[in-house]
Scaffold this motif. Structure first.
Motif, PDB file in Angstrom:
ATOM      1  N   GLN A 183       0.836  -1.148   0.114  1.00 22.16           N
ATOM      2  CA  GLN A 183       0.063  -0.010   0.106  1.00 22.16           C
ATOM      3  C   GLN A 183       0.899   1.114   0.215  1.00 22.16           C
ATOM      4  N   ALA A 184       1.987   1.356   0.682  1.00 20.07           N
ATOM      5  CA  ALA A 184       2.955   2.442   0.926  1.00 20.07           C
ATOM      6  C   ALA A 184       3.509   2.665  -0.577  1.00 20.07           C
ATOM      7  N   ARG A 185       4.166   1.568  -1.074  1.00 20.42           N
ATOM      8  CA  ARG A 185       4.488   1.305  -2.429  1.00 20.42           C
ATOM      9  C   ARG A 185       3.349   2.085  -3.460  1.00 20.42           C
ATOM     10  N   ALA A 186       2.247   1.656  -3.306  1.00 17.08           N
ATOM     11  CA  ALA A 186       1.173   2.105  -4.474  1.00 17.08           C
ATOM     12  C   ALA A 186       0.981   3.615  -4.018  1.00 17.08           C
ATOM     13  N   ALA A 187       0.987   4.076  -2.867  1.00 22.76           N
ATOM     14  CA  ALA A 187       0.723   5.337  -2.390  1.00 22.76           C
ATOM     15  C   ALA A 187       1.669   6.283  -3.025  1.00 22.76           C
ATOM     16  N   SER A 188       2.975   5.662  -2.688  1.00 18.49           N
ATOM     17  CA  SER A 188       4.392   6.280  -3.133  1.00 18.49           C
ATOM     18  C   SER A 188       4.167   6.786  -4.638  1.00 18.49           C
ATOM     19  N   GLU A 189       3.853   5.373  -5.219  1.00 16.41           N
ATOM     20  CA  GLU A 189       3.585   5.816  -6.784  1.00 16.41           C
ATOM     21  C   GLU A 189       2.652   6.752  -7.299  1.00 16.41           C
ATOM     22  N   TYR A 190       1.531   6.673  -6.585  1.00 14.53           N
ATOM     23  CA  TYR A 190       0.396   7.597  -6.919  1.00 14.53           C
ATOM     24  C   TYR A 190       0.737   8.877  -6.520  1.00 14.53           C
ATOM     25  N   ALA A 191       1.455   9.057  -5.478  1.00 14.55           N
ATOM     26  CA  ALA A 191       1.997  10.204  -5.175  1.00 14.55           C
ATOM     27  C   ALA A 191       3.021  10.966  -6.165  1.00 14.55           C
ATOM     28  N   GLN A 192       3.911  10.158  -6.711  1.00 11.70           N
ATOM     29  CA  GLN A 192       4.697  10.462  -7.562  1.00 11.70           C
ATOM     30  C   GLN A 192       4.015  10.949  -8.949  1.00 11.70           C
ATOM     31  N   PHE A 193       2.985  10.037  -9.317  1.00 14.73           N
ATOM     32  CA  PHE A 193       2.301  10.111 -10.474  1.00 14.73           C
ATOM     33  C   PHE A 193       1.612  11.706 -10.216  1.00 14.73           C
ATOM     34  N   ARG A 194       0.898  11.816  -9.131  1.00 17.22           N
ATOM     35  CA  ARG A 194       0.357  13.134  -9.136  1.00 17.22           C
ATOM     36  C   ARG A 194       1.286  14.514  -9.066  1.00 17.22           C
ATOM     37  N   ALA A 195       2.506  14.129  -8.508  1.00 15.45           N
ATOM     38  CA  ALA A 195       3.565  15.261  -8.694  1.00 15.45           C
ATOM     39  C   ALA A 195       4.069  15.418  -9.950  1.00 15.45           C
ATOM     40  N   LEU A 196       4.290  14.460 -10.666  1.00 16.08           N
ATOM     41  CA  LEU A 196       4.514  14.501 -12.418  1.00 16.08           C
ATOM     42  C   LEU A 196       3.436  15.034 -13.002  1.00 16.08           C
ATOM     43  N   THR A 197       2.459  14.626 -12.624  1.00 19.51           N
ATOM     44  CA  THR A 197       1.115  15.080 -13.654  1.00 19.51           C
ATOM     45  C   THR A 197       1.182  16.869 -13.116  1.00 19.51           C
ATOM     46  N   ALA A 198       1.181  17.108 -11.937  1.00 19.87           N
ATOM     47  CA  ALA A 198       1.111  18.468 -11.650  1.00 19.87           C
ATOM     48  C   ALA A 198       2.260  19.328 -12.243  1.00 19.87           C
ATOM     49  N   ALA A 199       3.394  18.545 -12.131  1.00 17.32           N
ATOM     50  CA  ALA A 199       4.612  19.338 -12.701  1.00 17.32           C
ATOM     51  C   ALA A 199       4.667  19.581 -14.209  1.00 17.32           C
ATOM     52  N   ALA A 200       3.975  18.398 -14.891  1.00 19.25           N
ATOM     53  CA  ALA A 200       3.567  18.398 -16.441  1.00 19.25           C
ATOM     54  C   ALA A 200       2.920  19.648 -16.639  1.00 19.25           C
ATOM     55  N   ALA A 201       1.920  19.749 -15.911  1.00 21.33           N
ATOM     56  CA  ALA A 201       0.837  20.829 -16.202  1.00 21.33           C
ATOM     57  C   ALA A 201       1.229  21.908 -16.023  1.00 21.33           C
ATOM     58  N   ALA A 202       2.295  22.221 -14.986  1.00 21.78           N
ATOM     59  CA  ALA A 202       2.946  23.319 -14.674  1.00 21.78           C
ATOM     60  C   ALA A 202       3.994  23.770 -15.667  1.00 21.78           C
ATOM     61  N   ALA A 203       4.544  22.760 -16.297  1.00 18.88           N
ATOM     62  CA  ALA A 203       5.436  23.073 -17.406  1.00 18.88           C
ATOM     63  C   ALA A 203       4.494  23.260 -18.660  1.00 18.88           C
ATOM     64  N   GLU A 204       3.552  22.794 -18.961  1.00 23.70           N
ATOM     65  CA  GLU A 204       2.698  22.942 -19.986  1.00 23.70           C
ATOM     66  C   GLU A 204       2.077  24.594 -19.923  1.00 23.70           C
ATOM     67  N   ALA A 205       1.897  24.921 -18.755  1.00 23.48           N
ATOM     68  CA  ALA A 205       1.400  26.347 -18.626  1.00 23.48           C
ATOM     69  C   ALA A 205       2.623  27.289 -18.725  1.00 23.48           C
ATOM     70  N   ALA A 206       3.795  26.816 -18.249  1.00 22.37           N
ATOM     71  CA  ALA A 206       4.865  27.896 -18.495  1.00 22.37           C
ATOM     72  C   ALA A 206       5.299  27.766 -19.991  1.00 22.37           C
ATOM     73  N   GLU A 207       5.185  26.573 -20.723  1.00 23.12           N
ATOM     74  CA  GLU A 207       5.343  26.811 -22.199  1.00 23.12           C
ATOM     75  C   GLU A 207       4.673  27.567 -22.903  1.00 23.12           C
ATOM     76  N   HIS A 208       3.113  27.545 -22.331  1.00 22.07           N
ATOM     77  CA  HIS A 208       2.132  28.413 -23.117  1.00 22.07           C
ATOM     78  C   HIS A 208       2.399  29.850 -22.659  1.00 22.07           C
ATOM     79  N   ASP A 209       2.955  30.195 -21.582  1.00 26.69           N
ATOM     80  CA  ASP A 209       3.245  31.619 -21.029  1.00 26.69           C
ATOM     81  C   ASP A 209       4.414  31.851 -22.117  1.00 26.69           C
ATOM     82  N   ALA A 210       5.393  31.105 -22.159  1.00 22.14           N
ATOM     83  CA  ALA A 210       6.666  31.529 -22.999  1.00 22.14           C
ATOM     84  C   ALA A 210       6.401  31.488 -24.509  1.00 22.14           C
ATOM     85  N   ALA A 211       5.452  30.743 -25.224  1.00 19.77           N
ATOM     86  CA  ALA A 211       4.828  30.923 -26.319  1.00 19.77           C
ATOM     87  C   ALA A 211       4.099  32.177 -26.720  1.00 19.77           C
ATOM     88  N   GLN A 212       3.494  32.580 -25.790  1.00 20.04           N
ATOM     89  CA  GLN A 212       2.738  33.747 -25.821  1.00 20.04           C
ATOM     90  C   GLN A 212       3.723  34.920 -26.056  1.00 20.04           C
TER      91      GLN A 212
END
Length: 181
Positions: free
Chosen positions: A47-76
């Motif tokens: 469960q701890a491994r699954a929770a860790s993987e899920y937390a890592q997934f969420r962190a990566l998803t959030a980082a990807a969304a932030a990177a996408e927003a930053a990329e959009h700002d940079a493109a603008q």
């Protein structure tokens, strides 16, 4: 050691077997508890491994969304900068064209100035030469009556020939000049 009584030996052996049985049961219970605890720990670790993987997934998803927003700002920003560069380029090109046109106009104006200055200087030289040749005049300025008389004559007689009229005007002008000298 002395020889023990066979009855006591049987009792001692029975008690030893009984204690051994109790210890075996206690050991089996301990093993069972250890096995259950190991299973529980294994499940919790999973469960701890699954929770860790899920937390890592969420962190990566959030980082990807932030990177996408930053990329959009940079493109603008890139588009805004490119637009500003295009605008400044157009302004610069218009200014360069205006400067070229102004230089050409200034060159043409200078040429006209040179021509007019040369014409003025030529006319002034002619006037000075004419003044030297012309006798001094102290009388009244010449009248244009002769030209007016010719025009009246033309009107009365219907004299329409252009050449004849020019000839008459020329004669009248010559007479006026001769009179002015």
């Amino acid at each position: 050691m002395h020889a023990a009584d066979p009855e006591q030996a049987v009792i001692a052996l029975s008690e030893a077997q009984k204690r051994a049985g109790e210890q075996r049961i206690a050991a089996e219970r301990l093993l069972e508890r250890a096995r259950l605890l190991e299973e529980r720990l294994s499940a919790e670790a999973e469960q701890a491994r699954a929770a860790s993987e899920y937390a890592q997934f969420r962190a990566l998803t959030a980082a990807a969304a932030a990177a996408e927003a930053a990329e959009h700002d940079a493109a603008q920003r890139v588009e805004a900068c490119a637009s500003a560069v295009r605008e400044r380029t157009e302004i610069r090109e218009r200014a360069e064209r205006a400067e070229r046109a102004a230089r050409e106009e200034a060159g043409a104006a200078e040429a006209v100035l040179r021509e007019r200055r040369a014409a003025r200087e030529r006319l002034q030289a002619e006037a000075r030469a004419s003044q030297v040749q012309a006798p001094a005049f102290s009388g009244e300025p010449p009248s244009l009556e002769a030209i007016d008389l010719l025009r009246e004559l033309e009107t009365e007689t219907g004299f329409n020939s252009e050449a004849a009229r020019r000839l008459a005007e020329r004669r009248a002008a010559d007479d006026a000049r001769r009179t002015s000298r």
